[in-house]
Design an enzyme around this catalytic site. Structure first.
Site, PDB file in Angstrom:
ATOM      1  CB  SER A   1       4.942  -0.428  10.695  1.00 35.97           C
ATOM      2  OG  SER A   1       3.616  -0.058  10.353  1.00 35.97           O
ATOM      3  CB  SER A   2       3.566   2.317   6.142  1.00 35.03           C
ATOM      4  OG  SER A   2       4.146   1.488   5.164  1.00 35.03           O
TER       5      SER A   2
ATOM      6  CG  ASP B   1       1.076  -6.948   8.080  1.00 30.90           C
ATOM      7  OD1 ASP B   1       0.445  -6.301   8.923  1.00 30.90           O
ATOM      8  OD2 ASP B   1       1.899  -6.422   7.310  1.00 30.90           O
TER       9      ASP B   1
ATOM     10  CG  HIS C   1       8.995   0.290   5.835  1.00 35.65           C
ATOM     11  ND1 HIS C   1       9.287  -1.049   5.942  1.00 35.65           N
ATOM     12  CD2 HIS C   1       7.667   0.391   6.121  1.00 35.65           C
ATOM     13  CE1 HIS C   1       8.219  -1.731   6.300  1.00 35.65           C
ATOM     14  NE2 HIS C   1       7.206  -0.877   6.395  1.00 35.65           N
TER      15      HIS C   1
ATOM     16  N   GLY D   1       5.295  -9.918   4.277  1.00 41.35           N
ATOM     17  CA  GLY D   1       6.100  -9.780   5.483  1.00 41.35           C
ATOM     18  C   GLY D   1       5.462 -10.458   6.678  1.00 41.35           C
TER      19      GLY D   1
ATOM     20  CG  MET E   1      -1.996  -1.106   1.121  1.00 48.92           C
ATOM     21  SD  MET E   1      -3.495  -0.781   2.074  1.00 48.92           S
ATOM     22  CE  MET E   1      -2.831  -0.667   3.723  1.00 48.92           C
ATOM     23  N   GLY E   2       2.130   1.077  -0.395  1.00 45.88           N
ATOM     24  CA  GLY E   2       3.016   2.232  -0.489  1.00 45.88           C
ATOM     25  C   GLY E   2       3.591   2.640   0.850  1.00 45.88           C
TER      26      GLY E   2
ATOM     27  CG  HIS F   1       7.145  -2.093   2.071  1.00 46.93           C
ATOM     28  ND1 HIS F   1       7.057  -0.987   2.878  1.00 46.93           N
ATOM     29  CD2 HIS F   1       5.927  -2.689   2.110  1.00 46.93           C
ATOM     30  CE1 HIS F   1       5.840  -0.912   3.377  1.00 46.93           C
ATOM     31  NE2 HIS F   1       5.134  -1.933   2.937  1.00 46.93           N
TER      32      HIS F   1
END
Length: 283
Positions: A185-186, A150, A34, A147, A30-31, A37
């Protein structure tokens, strides 16, 4: 790096690549990318011939409209990071491309979604199942990388691929962490400096609990001790759950002797930011 925003154009390109015998890896995101990802991108690059990353903030998996609104969107920075990492294809569709019509299909994952995230975020995994199904149909990857942070989502997607006969292997990549152990995490960018320090307690408690399990202490005693620590007003955490579960089914355990793998999972708010983390323990 090639960039597509139309599914038909992406599908045509990938069909051509597939016909040449290329193995396709897929990293859906979802963009707000970091290093966590990018570790998925690296895993795909090492195991496949062509890596596709998608960036789409999926509205159907947010049960809190404010959370959707506040979710960070950094597309230009994300593109730069992906290109530097060596990603070959980026798919960044708009909402109309992914949801041209009202969706009536409803996903249910049984016991897998009655606990933890599924319990506290009703409807969340329906949205995950819906968008991942769409993306799997569009990309048709050989391998898809997710990842471990989650973990429940990983187990849901493994079940989805199995139930719907998606010809894809789901690869779970270990969680990337900051120096103090906080899972990348984002959402971390939304933490204030003081909150950022407080957030490290989540992984610390997971580690302490794992050590106590290995030392032979009982599940309920460890769970109560972890909850006491995390609900202490000095930690700055508003705990939602701390769970010791089977690593596969994610159902709470009572006797560790009956399980080969345990998942220690935690979720809570630090300030206004909801964070999750987990630790897998082999027995």
């Amino acid at each position: 790096m090639l960039v597509f925003d139309k599914k038909a154009e992406l599908t045509e390109y990938l069909t051509q690549q597939r016909q040449t015998g290329k193995l396709i890896g897929f990293v859906p995101t979802m963009g707000a990318l970091h290093q966590g990802h990018l570790s998925l991108i690296e895993a795909s690059l090492s195991q496949t011939d062509l890596t596709v990353c998608s960036i789409f903030v999926n509205p159907t998996q947010f049960n809190n409209p404010q959370d959707l609104e506040k979710y960070p969107r950094t597309l230009e920075k994300d593109r730069e990071l992906l290109e530097k990492a060596g990603c070959q294809v980026l798919f960044c569709p708009g909402q109309q491309e992914m949801y041209p019509n009202v969706s009536y299909t409803n996903f249910s994952f049984g016991l897998l979604e009655t606990v933890m995230e599924g319990y506290f975020r009703p409807g969340h995994f329906h949205g995950v199942g819906l968008v991942v199904s769409k993306l799997f149909h569009i990309v048709q990857p050989n391998l898809a990388f997710f990842g471990q942070k989650d973990l429940q989502q990983c187990r849901i997607i493994e079940q989805l691929a199995k139930d719907l006969f998606f010809n894809v292997s789901v690869v779970v990549v270990p969680t990337m962490r900051e120096a103090d152990g906080l899972a990348m995490s984002s959402r971390n960018v939304r933490l204030q400096p003081g909150e950022r320090k407080e957030a490290a307690i989540l992984y610390k408690v997971l580690q302490e609990s794992a050590n106590r399990l290995l030392a032979g202490e009982g599940v309920q005693e460890i769970k109560k001790a972890a909850e006491r620590t995390l609900t202490n007003t000095t930690t700055g955490v508003r705990l939602e759950y701390f769970c010791i579960a089977d690593g596969g089914t994610l159902q709470p355990v009572k006797d560790v002797q009956q399980h080969k793998q345990l998942a220690l999972c935690v979720a809570g708010y630090v300030g206004e930011v909801r964070l999750i983390d987990n630790l897998l323990l082999e027995l």
